[in-house]
Write an enzyme that holds these catalytic residues in place. Structure first.
Site, PDB file in Angstrom:
ATOM      1  N   ASP A 178       0.906  -1.140   0.000  1.00 31.77           N
ATOM      2  CA  ASP A 178       0.000   0.000   0.000  1.00 31.77           C
ATOM      3  C   ASP A 178       0.947   1.192   0.000  1.00 31.77           C
ATOM      4  O   ASP A 178       1.583   1.471   1.016  1.00 31.77           O
ATOM      5  CB  ASP A 178      -0.879   0.021   1.250  1.00 31.77           C
ATOM      6  CG  ASP A 178      -1.861   1.184   1.193  1.00 31.77           C
ATOM      7  OD1 ASP A 178      -1.430   2.295   0.847  1.00 31.77           O
ATOM      8  OD2 ASP A 178      -3.046   0.973   1.483  1.00 31.77           O
ATOM      9  N   HIS A 179       1.085   1.844  -1.147  1.00 34.90           N
ATOM     10  CA  HIS A 179       2.178   2.822  -1.247  1.00 34.90           C
ATOM     11  C   HIS A 179       2.011   3.986  -0.266  1.00 34.90           C
ATOM     12  O   HIS A 179       2.975   4.676   0.042  1.00 34.90           O
ATOM     13  CB  HIS A 179       2.375   3.300  -2.690  1.00 34.90           C
ATOM     14  CG  HIS A 179       1.354   4.281  -3.172  1.00 34.90           C
ATOM     15  ND1 HIS A 179       0.084   3.925  -3.521  1.00 34.90           N
ATOM     16  CD2 HIS A 179       1.423   5.624  -3.355  1.00 34.90           C
ATOM     17  CE1 HIS A 179      -0.584   4.998  -3.907  1.00 34.90           C
ATOM     18  NE2 HIS A 179       0.212   6.052  -3.811  1.00 34.90           N
ATOM     19  N   HIS A 241      -5.912   2.731   1.174  1.00 39.46           N
ATOM     20  CA  HIS A 241      -5.170   3.875   1.717  1.00 39.46           C
ATOM     21  C   HIS A 241      -5.857   4.519   2.930  1.00 39.46           C
ATOM     22  O   HIS A 241      -5.221   4.770   3.949  1.00 39.46           O
ATOM     23  CB  HIS A 241      -4.959   4.940   0.638  1.00 39.46           C
ATOM     24  CG  HIS A 241      -4.397   4.387  -0.640  1.00 39.46           C
ATOM     25  ND1 HIS A 241      -3.422   3.416  -0.660  1.00 39.46           N
ATOM     26  CD2 HIS A 241      -4.672   4.661  -1.938  1.00 39.46           C
ATOM     27  CE1 HIS A 241      -3.116   3.131  -1.928  1.00 39.46           C
ATOM     28  NE2 HIS A 241      -3.858   3.875  -2.718  1.00 39.46           N
TER      29      HIS A 241
HETATM   30  C1  BG6 Z   1      -3.661   4.621  -6.280  1.00 39.70           C
HETATM   31  C2  BG6 Z   1      -4.994   4.697  -6.967  1.00 39.70           C
HETATM   32  O1  BG6 Z   1      -3.652   3.555  -5.368  1.00 39.70           O
HETATM   33  O2  BG6 Z   1      -3.426   5.839  -5.577  1.00 39.70           O
HETATM   34  C3  BG6 Z   1      -5.051   5.880  -7.898  1.00 39.70           C
HETATM   35  O3  BG6 Z   1      -5.208   3.502  -7.707  1.00 39.70           O
HETATM   36  C4  BG6 Z   1      -4.690   7.149  -7.173  1.00 39.70           C
HETATM   37  O4  BG6 Z   1      -6.335   6.009  -8.493  1.00 39.70           O
HETATM   38  C5  BG6 Z   1      -3.379   6.979  -6.412  1.00 39.70           C
HETATM   39  O5  BG6 Z   1      -4.553   8.172  -8.136  1.00 39.70           O
HETATM   40  C6  BG6 Z   1      -3.110   8.180  -5.527  1.00 39.70           C
HETATM   41  O6  BG6 Z   1      -1.825   8.076  -5.015  1.00 39.70           O
HETATM   42  P1  BG6 Z   1      -0.990   9.373  -4.632  1.00 39.70           P
HETATM   43  O7  BG6 Z   1       0.290   8.845  -4.086  1.00 39.70           O
HETATM   44  O8  BG6 Z   1      -0.811  10.156  -5.893  1.00 39.70           O
HETATM   45  O9  BG6 Z   1      -1.820  10.118  -3.633  1.00 39.70           O
END
Ligand code: BG6
Length: 493
Positions: A178-179, A241
């Protein structure tokens, strides 16, 4: 002691967008910092027929903004090998095995293997099974599997997928990405909470009135309409997230800052999230879909006009709501959240609103004092602010609200490690703190499934918010009916 990590990376989906945008740059950053040096190799696999040379060119292109020198980039890319691969063809795994063994010997990789599944989740099960059946897992080194989201599309499919993977890998070998957990300021939540008595002492329902979490995006679905139309904001952002951020905000202090202890507390927090009855869903949640609009002369398409999106799509691109955590610490404290595409700004922030003093001595015409608010800015700005009521300079006792603020400098933010870089390094270190455990995934799906089912039973009038706004007006009402309002209003600034 050398910080060098030793491993063979096998990337399934090596020609894909994620590999080019995130994985190769992250590996290069680790290489620049000496975490990867001589003893590493990367096998990129995908269906296409590419040569090693062509693959290395692609790798070099993907890191061009970061390279120290062309020679350094070439040296890095020389560790990369390409293998055309059909994930369902057993014979291809035999070829992969041979190549893995050759590279293991050539680079002295000690049997350490990290398999990165950066491709369609429908292949996660078959790949993990074939890796085991075709003896690609080694006995002498570590074998770890990194999996990208989505992990299933509901609890049942996630369970099935998990069972398939668990037939070949143990839970402690599985790293579900989960980045958001790799983001600098998400990792800072624990430091703010547990390294400051002032906050930890007040981190409960006696002092906190509500918590507001906003993950706002200004872009639309871009080229991902095909995926997004089957997912929607609920599955794309809330299931992973947002619930992960909530678990970090809500968990009890772990006994140590280590993966097992932290995950145990996060799991308990997620298991305490109140599951709604289907008929309650509309009391707690609001959904939206962006419509067309024109901003500063630019015509923006509505969601239904996006590529690969059904013209009558019922998919939500916005969701806001209230989550309740039924445990001793949080009983009665709403956790409000909202996330959406094509909102006013790109920005992620958490606002923690404290309760007011029991008796307002500074009452000004019955106006209550504004609450103290601790804000954690996650991105693009990174930092904190704290709002305090103080006396205005001059005669009388009028108050004003001051904002104590710290924002990381643009340079610090630009130089801070990228989420994927941190997560790959954590995985090389065998540290699963910032990855989601199956029990977290399971609880999150159980929560989200109820909402999805309730929503799928109703047809709604979409679109219901114009691009560039902060979502449908009903999202404000989620808070106003409890006597609160969104603290962050970029559309009104
Ligand atoms: C991803 C989603 O997990 O997270 C995307 O699939 C979204 O739709 C993205 O744009 C948002 O990540 P960040 O790091 O740009 O807030």
């Amino acid at each position: 002691m050398s910080k060098e990590k030793i491993a063979l990376f096998t990337i399934f989906g090596g020609t894909g967008d994620l590999a080019k945008r995130k994985l190769y740059p992250s590996l290069y950053r680790l290489y620049k910092k000496g975490y990867l040096a001589e003893k590493f190799a990367v096998i990129g696999t995908a269906r296409r027929e590419w040569t090693d040379d062509y693959y290395r060119e692609i790798v070099v292109n993907s890191i061009q903004d970061l390279v120290e020198s062309p020679e350094h980039a070439q040296e890095f890319a020389s560790h990369f090998y390409y293998q055309s691969h059909n994930v369902t063809d057993i014979e291809h795994y035999d070829i992969l095995k041979l190549l893995s063994e050759t590279l293991d010997t050539r680079y002295q990789l000690e049997g350490n293997r990290l398999f990165y599944l950066a491709m369609s989740p429908k292949f996660f099960g078959v790949i993990s099974q074939n890796l085991k059946d075709c003896n690609l897992l080694t006995a002498e080194g570590f074998n770890r599997l990194i999996i990208e989201k989505p992990f299933g599309h509901d609890y049942e499919s996630a369970l099935e997928l998990n069972n398939q993977i668990r037939a070949s890998f143990e839970e402690n070998q599985i790293y579900r990405i989960d980045h958001y957990l790799g983001k600098e300021m998400v990792q800072n939540i624990s430091a703010v909470r547990f390294a400051n008595n002032m906050f930890e002492a007040m981190w409960n329902n006696r002092y906190i009135d509500n918590i507001q979490i906003t993950l706002s995006e200004s872009i639309g679905v871009e080229e991902r309409g095909g995926y997004y139309d089957t997912s929607g904001a609920l599955r794309d952002m809330l299931q992973n997230h947002i619930l992960q951020v909530i678990s970090l905000l809500a968990m009890e202090p772990p006994t140590r800052l280590q993966d097992k202890e932290i995950r145990t507390e996060k799991i308990k927090a997620l298991q305490a999230v109140r599951l709604f009855k289907p008929e309650e869903v509309s009391d707690y949640l609001v959904r939206g879909q962006y419509g067309p609009s024109s901003i500063s002369g630019e015509e923006l398409k509505g969601y239904r006009e996006e590529f690969n999106v059904a013209p009558d799509s019922q998919t939500e691109t916005f969701v806001a709501g209230k989550i309740m955590i039924d445990n001793f610490r949080w009983s009665g404290v709403p956790f409000y959240f909202r996330t959406g595409k094509r909102l006013t700004n790109k920005g992620t922030q958490i606002d923690i609103e404290f309760k007011n003093v029991p008796l307002n001595l500074f009452d000004n015409n019955d106006e209550p004092l504004p609450p103290n608010v601790l804000t954690i800015y996650i991105q693009p700005i990174e930092g904190f602010s704290l709002e305090l009521n103080t006396k205005k300079v001059g005669l009388g006792l009028e108050t004003e609200t001051l904002q104590l603020e710290h924002k990381h400098s643009a340079e610090t933010t630009a130089n801070s490690s990228e989420a994927y870089e941190k997560l790959i390094l954590d995985c090389l270190n065998g540290d699963s703190t910032n990855f989601t455990h199956w029990d977290e995934v399971a609880s999150s799906w159980k929560f989200v499934d109820i909402i999805r089912k309730a929503w799928d039973n109703e047809i709604v009038e979409f679109p219901n918010y114009p691009s560039g706004s902060m979502g449908p007006v009903e999202s404000d009402q989620v808070l106003t009916k409890d006597g609160f309002k969104w603290h962050w209003c970029p559309d009104k600034q």
